[in-house]
Write a protein that holds these residues in place. Structure first.
Motif, PDB file in Angstrom:
ATOM      1  N   THR A 135      11.566 -28.680  43.517  1.00  0.00           N
ATOM      2  CA  THR A 135      12.018 -29.819  44.093  1.00  0.00           C
ATOM      3  C   THR A 135      10.684 -30.756  44.572  1.00  0.00           C
ATOM      4  O   THR A 135       9.736 -30.234  44.998  1.00  0.00           O
ATOM      5  N   THR A 136      10.996 -31.916  44.275  1.00  0.00           N
ATOM      6  CA  THR A 136       9.861 -32.840  44.600  1.00  0.00           C
ATOM      7  C   THR A 136       9.705 -33.385  46.007  1.00  0.00           C
ATOM      8  O   THR A 136      10.902 -33.255  46.605  1.00  0.00           O
ATOM      9  N   ALA A 161       8.667 -38.322  40.573  1.00  0.00           N
ATOM     10  CA  ALA A 161       9.217 -36.983  40.669  1.00  0.00           C
ATOM     11  C   ALA A 161       8.717 -36.278  39.404  1.00  0.00           C
ATOM     12  O   ALA A 161       8.331 -35.022  39.525  1.00  0.00           O
ATOM     13  N   LYS A 162       9.050 -36.978  38.518  1.00  0.00           N
ATOM     14  CA  LYS A 162       8.623 -36.368  37.104  1.00  0.00           C
ATOM     15  C   LYS A 162       7.224 -36.026  36.859  1.00  0.00           C
ATOM     16  O   LYS A 162       6.784 -34.722  36.303  1.00  0.00           O
ATOM     17  N   ALA A 168       3.241 -29.316  38.287  1.00  0.00           N
ATOM     18  CA  ALA A 168       3.539 -28.119  38.672  1.00  0.00           C
ATOM     19  C   ALA A 168       3.799 -27.184  37.470  1.00  0.00           C
ATOM     20  O   ALA A 168       4.291 -25.991  37.666  1.00  0.00           O
ATOM     21  N   GLY A 169       3.896 -27.634  36.220  1.00  0.00           N
ATOM     22  CA  GLY A 169       4.022 -26.988  34.915  1.00  0.00           C
ATOM     23  C   GLY A 169       5.577 -26.809  34.850  1.00  0.00           C
ATOM     24  O   GLY A 169       5.979 -25.861  34.398  1.00  0.00           O
ATOM     25  N   ALA A 170       6.437 -27.769  35.669  1.00  0.00           N
ATOM     26  CA  ALA A 170       8.114 -27.536  35.495  1.00  0.00           C
ATOM     27  C   ALA A 170       8.459 -28.430  34.518  1.00  0.00           C
ATOM     28  O   ALA A 170       7.736 -29.421  34.093  1.00  0.00           O
ATOM     29  N   ASP A 171       9.557 -28.252  34.158  1.00  0.00           N
ATOM     30  CA  ASP A 171      10.508 -29.084  33.147  1.00  0.00           C
ATOM     31  C   ASP A 171      10.966 -30.314  33.826  1.00  0.00           C
ATOM     32  O   ASP A 171      10.991 -31.245  33.182  1.00  0.00           O
ATOM     33  N   ASP A 172      11.518 -30.263  34.966  1.00  0.00           N
ATOM     34  CA  ASP A 172      11.808 -31.377  35.710  1.00  0.00           C
ATOM     35  C   ASP A 172      12.022 -31.050  37.239  1.00  0.00           C
ATOM     36  O   ASP A 172      11.588 -29.940  37.662  1.00  0.00           O
ATOM     37  N   ALA A 183      20.278 -34.013  45.636  1.00  0.00           N
ATOM     38  CA  ALA A 183      20.960 -35.195  44.956  1.00  0.00           C
ATOM     39  C   ALA A 183      21.123 -35.254  43.579  1.00  0.00           C
ATOM     40  O   ALA A 183      22.107 -35.149  42.701  1.00  0.00           O
ATOM     41  N   GLU A 184      20.077 -35.181  42.694  1.00  0.00           N
ATOM     42  CA  GLU A 184      20.134 -34.949  41.189  1.00  0.00           C
ATOM     43  C   GLU A 184      18.515 -34.642  40.931  1.00  0.00           C
ATOM     44  O   GLU A 184      17.455 -34.619  41.602  1.00  0.00           O
ATOM     45  N   ALA A 185      18.316 -34.572  39.452  1.00  0.00           N
ATOM     46  CA  ALA A 185      17.078 -34.558  38.850  1.00  0.00           C
ATOM     47  C   ALA A 185      16.448 -35.930  38.636  1.00  0.00           C
ATOM     48  O   ALA A 185      17.238 -36.978  39.159  1.00  0.00           O
ATOM     49  N   SER A 186      15.276 -35.962  37.923  1.00  0.00           N
ATOM     50  CA  SER A 186      14.542 -37.190  37.915  1.00  0.00           C
ATOM     51  C   SER A 186      15.428 -38.201  37.214  1.00  0.00           C
ATOM     52  O   SER A 186      15.209 -39.364  37.360  1.00  0.00           O
TER      53      SER A 186
END
Ligand code: PMP
Length: 284
Positions: A135-136, A161-162, A168-172, A183-186
């Motif tokens: 979560t950003t 956000a991306k 953080a080494g996350a994908d999205d 709400a949604e992803a990036s």
């Protein structure tokens, strides 16, 4: 092979396509865009994309100097010129060239350009194992700041956000609205599955009305999967049986982990069913 783009009415080699540094799309992000997928030479739901483009432009009081039919023909000509029957189309309309100073009255004519790129195909590790999301801290702009229905060139929040996800080494990244709802992803919509029910955040919560989101909801209805648009919290996402992202570029991406919480299924049965249905829909 020479790559072409479409610029203000003409097919032009990409290397020779130029836009002024005084274009307000570049200077202020003043413009709108669409991203579309081409499958077997056909642009998926092009009419829906172009209608969304026009509605975004209308909201910005930006008059696109071409009809939707002309833009459709432009996309077709571009696909033919680039001799590629699968790929991604980016259609951009900017306010056009003006003086410095953000007043749009400085700009006479919008610039319209269309790019077409091939995409690397094949199953990647995210499709096999699921994506990792965080979560950003960057919130989705509220309705009274920038209506998420408008697909403008202002993507800086999404980019931040991306970047946080990358850090953080996350994908999205998942973006929340100011009430803490998801709400949604990036650059993709979110779906969750709980007890066989498919849910996605409503547009009022800050989600773009995604064309892929619409297609997935239609597929779910046809497959007798209960589907709802409903406000959701992180608690709902953490406790989902499955989750996945949708977007024209992304297609359907399974989500395995959110903020370090492993979901019940990394790649779930509802996801797999809808992914297959989406493939059939886009390749028929
Ligand atoms: N949300 C955002 C912010 C996006 O940029 C996109 C990609 N256009 C989506 C959702 C997914 O929309 P679509 O399925 O229409 O590509």
């Amino acid at each position: 092979m020479e790559e072409f783009c479409w610029l203000n009415g003409d097919l032009v080699p990409v290397g020779e396509a130029h836009i002024s540094v005084l274009d307000h799309g570049l200077l202020y992000g003043d413009g709108v865009f669409e991203g579309m997928r081409v499958y077997n030479g056909r642009t998926f739901r092009i009419r829906e994309h172009l209608v969304r483009l026009q509605q975004s432009a209308q909201a910005l009081k930006l008059v696109i100097p071409y009809t939707l039919d002309v833009l459709t023909q432009a996309c077709e000509a571009l696909i033919t010129a680039n001799k590629m029957d699968s790929g991604y189309i980016r259609l951009v309309v900017t306010r056009g060239e003006g003086f410095l100073g953000l007043d749009p009255r400085n700009c006479d004519t919008p610039n319209v350009f269309i790019l077409y790129r091939g995409l690397k195909m094949g199953e990647d590790t995210i499709q096999q194992h699921g994506a990792k999301l965080i979560t950003t801290s960057v919130r989705r702009a509220p309705l009274d700041v920038l209506d998420p229905k408008i697909k403008t060139l202002n993507y800086i929040n999404n980019i931040l956000a991306k970047m946080e996800a990358n850090q953080a080494g996350a994908d999205d990244a998942l973006m929340l609205n100011h009430s803490g709802q998801v709400a949604e992803a990036s650059a993709a919509n979110l779906f969750i599955v709980k007890n066989g029910v498919l849910s996605t955040p409503p547009c009022e919560a800050g989600a773009l009305q995604g064309i892929t989101r619409d297609a997935v909801m239609e597929l779910a209805i046809r497959s007798n999967i209960a589907v709802e648009e409903s406000p959701m919290s992180l608690y709902d996402v953490y406790n989902a049986d499955e989750a996945f992202l949708t977007g024209s570029g992304a297609e359907l991406i399974p989500v395995a982990q959110v903020d370090g919480r492993q979901l019940q299924h990394a790649v779930g049965p509802v996801f797999l069913k809808l992914k297959l249905g989406f493939h059939e829909l886009t390749h028929k």
